[in-house]
Design an enzyme around this catalytic site. Structure first.
Site, mmCIF file in Angstrom:
data_model
loop_
_atom_site.group_PDB
_atom_site.id
_atom_site.type_symbol
_atom_site.label_atom_id
_atom_site.label_comp_id
_atom_site.label_asym_id
_atom_site.label_seq_id
_atom_site.Cartn_x
_atom_site.Cartn_y
_atom_site.Cartn_z
ATOM 1 N N SER B 116 9.077 27.431 28.604
ATOM 2 C CA SER B 116 9.172 28.705 27.890
ATOM 3 C C SER B 116 7.909 29.549 28.013
ATOM 4 O O SER B 116 7.919 30.723 27.672
ATOM 5 C CB SER B 116 9.502 28.466 26.415
ATOM 6 N N LYS B 153 4.231 29.417 21.464
ATOM 7 C CA LYS B 153 4.727 30.773 21.758
ATOM 8 C C LYS B 153 3.591 31.766 21.522
ATOM 9 O O LYS B 153 2.601 31.439 20.884
ATOM 10 C CB LYS B 153 5.900 31.142 20.828
#
Lengths: 425, 196
Positions: B116, B153
């Protein structure tokens, strides 16, 4: 002299949750060695009425019903997190006493009294943010009162947001608080003393505070008298700084299963002596005698019971694993009797002195300082430090270790092993 | 008739000191009577290795188990030639630990899993250095807690919104809903890739 006691909340539980946030809000327990009984409980487990020290087999039924998650104690992890917490706390004071794996006294002498509550908050916030461990802070004029203040902070009886500075309370508030606390909550007042005090009509902290110290000394001991004075803001117990050398080193464990043969016992005693000797050298001390003990399982009342210990004095104080193991095994051979189911063995190194100031022996053939032994131990210690425990071990400590502790529910060593790091997706 | 031995001092009876069987001056020691036997036994047991049985002749035999005596190696060199011009400029070697870990107690290592964050240069298996003491701000790459899982993230805080944004077009933003509190575990300060 204001002093703070900082105590980590449900420390082992908090360590497990730190790396496994899923456990937040769930009932979890950490079990003692051999997965025996609860040594740390989350608030959810406390609410279910499970007591400290409750054996796992007794709560297994309840655990299934309420989804209690149990962990074996991961002392490698708790030790690392503890050292991070303690080092962080050390930045808040010039003098710190590390009282246990999850508690520390901080000397706050010289800090303006009205700022202490805020300072406590700052300590609490910093440890929570930097390490991720929640703590409570108790602040007072003596160690005994700081302990009590910490208890009040934790139970939210006084102070606010996990910090309680008794100095902020006026005399009436203090009296009211102390009247509501049972005398058994005081540091150093155990169950027995507490019962005797109750018989004298002293049931609350306030009543003990008002007691005559001389009478208490005569009736109990100078220790309890000191407690009375400490409750009255007279500091009697000094802060003990790091580096106070230990008087003895004990390493003992219950076996994962019972053990019958001398060979298995020898393995365990060799292993425990090795561990103890490592601690001894880390302290820079030498021991002048070795105590060995073995015992059967006292809970198995139908089995024949046996328990014995022996102290083996050394010709010359030593920190050499080989020498200490030799002495320990010599002792073991003397106390071992065949035909018993042994459940526990242990080794205690005694008569510790700093290395280098040992008394020589008049007729001794062993030189006081043995450079060969010293450098051998140094090499072994540094290899084991670098490449992991037991990379180099004495063959006598065995390779199978069928007696080893049961730790079937252990979490990963998140902070000390490259292959067990916490993961993020 | 034997000639009397020469005396070093005519006023003192006895042999000239140092001419006895031991070949040197001897000395009397006092010990408590109760331990005489013990001492005798100990001396007897030591006899093998001491000079007591190698007397008579004055020849010193080498010990059977000599204790090694270490002689210090001379560590001072005698100055000859030119001194090193760098001597005054010696500095500590640089340490990767010091460089990557300014806050030892609050720094943890985390293993990255998945894809990701590949556009931010974080690949599956990379080692992330995470400092919990840093206050997370807009733009930091953070370790956050979402549904009890740790996730790495980029933290986006704009227009009153808090977003955890992946660095890979194939993944969706995680937008925090009203009332949902952001829980940042730590701020990623470096990523370490092992190439070989």
């Amino acid at each position: 002299m204001p002093v703070a006691l900082v105590d980590c909340n449900n420390f082992y539980i908090s360590c497990e949750r730190l790396f496994n946030p899923k456990l937040e809000g769930k009932p979890i327990v950490v079990l003692s060695n051999n997965d025996g009984c609860a040594v740390s409980r989350s608030n959810e487990v406390k609410a279910l009425g499970i007591k400290m020290g409750e054996p796992w087999f007794k709560m297994e039924q309840m655990a299934r019903q309420h989804g209690i998650i149990a962990f074996s104690s991961n002392y490698t992890l708790y030790g690392d997190i503890s050292s991070r917490v303690m080092a962080t706390l050390a930045t808040f004071t010039p003098r710190q006493e590390i009282y246990s794996i999850d508690e520390s006294f901080l000397d706050l002498d010289g800090f303006p009294a009205h700022t202490l509550q805020d300072y406590g908050q700052k300590i609490r916030r910093t440890v929570k943010r930097n390490i991720g461990i929640p703590v409570c802070v108790g602040i007072a004029s003596t160690k005994t009162l700081a302990k009590l203040a910490n208890h009040c902070a934790k139970k939210d009886l006084a102070g606010n947001d996990g910090v309680c500075d008794l100095g902020q309370l006026d005399e009436a508030q203090r009296r009211a608080l102390f009247q509501s606390l049972p005398v058994g909550e005081i540091w150093g007042i155990g169950r027995k003393i507490s019962e005797s005090l109750n018989q004298l009509g002293i049931e609350t902290v306030e009543q003990l505070r008002a007691a005559d110290p001389d009478f208490i000394r005569k009736r109990f001991s100078v220790v309890v008298e000191r407690t009375v004075r400490e409750l009255n803001d007279i500091a009697c117990i000094e802060l003990e700084q790091a580096g106070t050398p230990r008087q003895q080193i004990l390493v003992s464990r219950s076996f994962g299963r019972s053990v019958v043969t001398l060979d298995d016992l020898k393995e365990s005693v060799t292993y425990f002596t090795t561990r103890a000797a490592e601690k001894l050298r880390k302290d820079g001390s030498v021991a002048n005698s070795v105590c060995v003990f073995i015992r059967t399982n006292p809970f198995k009342v139908n089995e024949p019971q046996y328990e014995r210990s022996v102290v083996v004095p050394l010709m010359q104080s030593s920190d050499d694993t080989a020498m200490l193991v030799k002495a320990a095994l010599f002792g073991l051979k003397h106390i071992y009797l065949p035909g018993y189911q042994y459940k526990k063995s242990g080794v205690m190194l005694m008569g510790l002195q700093p290395k280098g100031v040992t008394q020589g022996n008049l007729f001794d053939e062993i030189p006081i300082s043995d450079e060969k032994s010293d450098s051998r131990m140094k090499v072994i210690d540094s290899i084991n430090r670098k490449m992991g425990k037991d990379t180099i071990a004495f063959a006598g400590s065995g390779t199978r270790r069928s007696w080893a502790m049961r730790r079937e529910r252990m979490s990963p060593n998140y902070t000390t092993r490259w292959d067990e790091l916490v993961r993020a997706g | 008739m034997n000639t009397p031995r020469q005396r070093h001092n005519p006023n003192r009876p006895g042999r000239t000191p140092g001419t006895g069987p031991y070949g040197e001056i001897t000395k009397v020691m006092r010990i408590p009577e109760s331990v005489v036997d013990q001492v005798a036994t100990i001396l007897e047991s030591c006899k093998e290795r001491t000079f007591l049985n190698k007397t008579k002749g004055s020849v010193m035999l080498p010990a059977e188990n000599p204790t090694p005596a270490s002689i210090p190696l001379y560590s001072h060199r005698i100055p000859a030639g030119f001194p090193s011009p760098a001597d005054d400029y010696i500095d500590q070697r640089i340490s990767l630990d010091q460089h990557l870990i300014p806050h030892r107690e609050s720094t943890f290592f985390v293993r990255a899993v998945g894809n990701s964050m590949i556009d931010a240069g974080i690949f599956d298996g990379d080692l992330l250095v995470v400092d919990k003491s840093i206050e997370p701000v807009h733009g930091h790459i953070v370790i956050a807690v979402i549904d009890g899982e740790l996730t790495v993230k980029r933290l986006i805080q704009q227009n009153g919104e808090t977003i955890l944004r992946p660095a890979n077009a194939r993944f969706k933003d995680i937008v925090l809903k009203e009332g949902q509190e952001l829980s940042v575990w730590g701020v990623v300060t470096s990523t370490i890739k092992t190439l070989v």
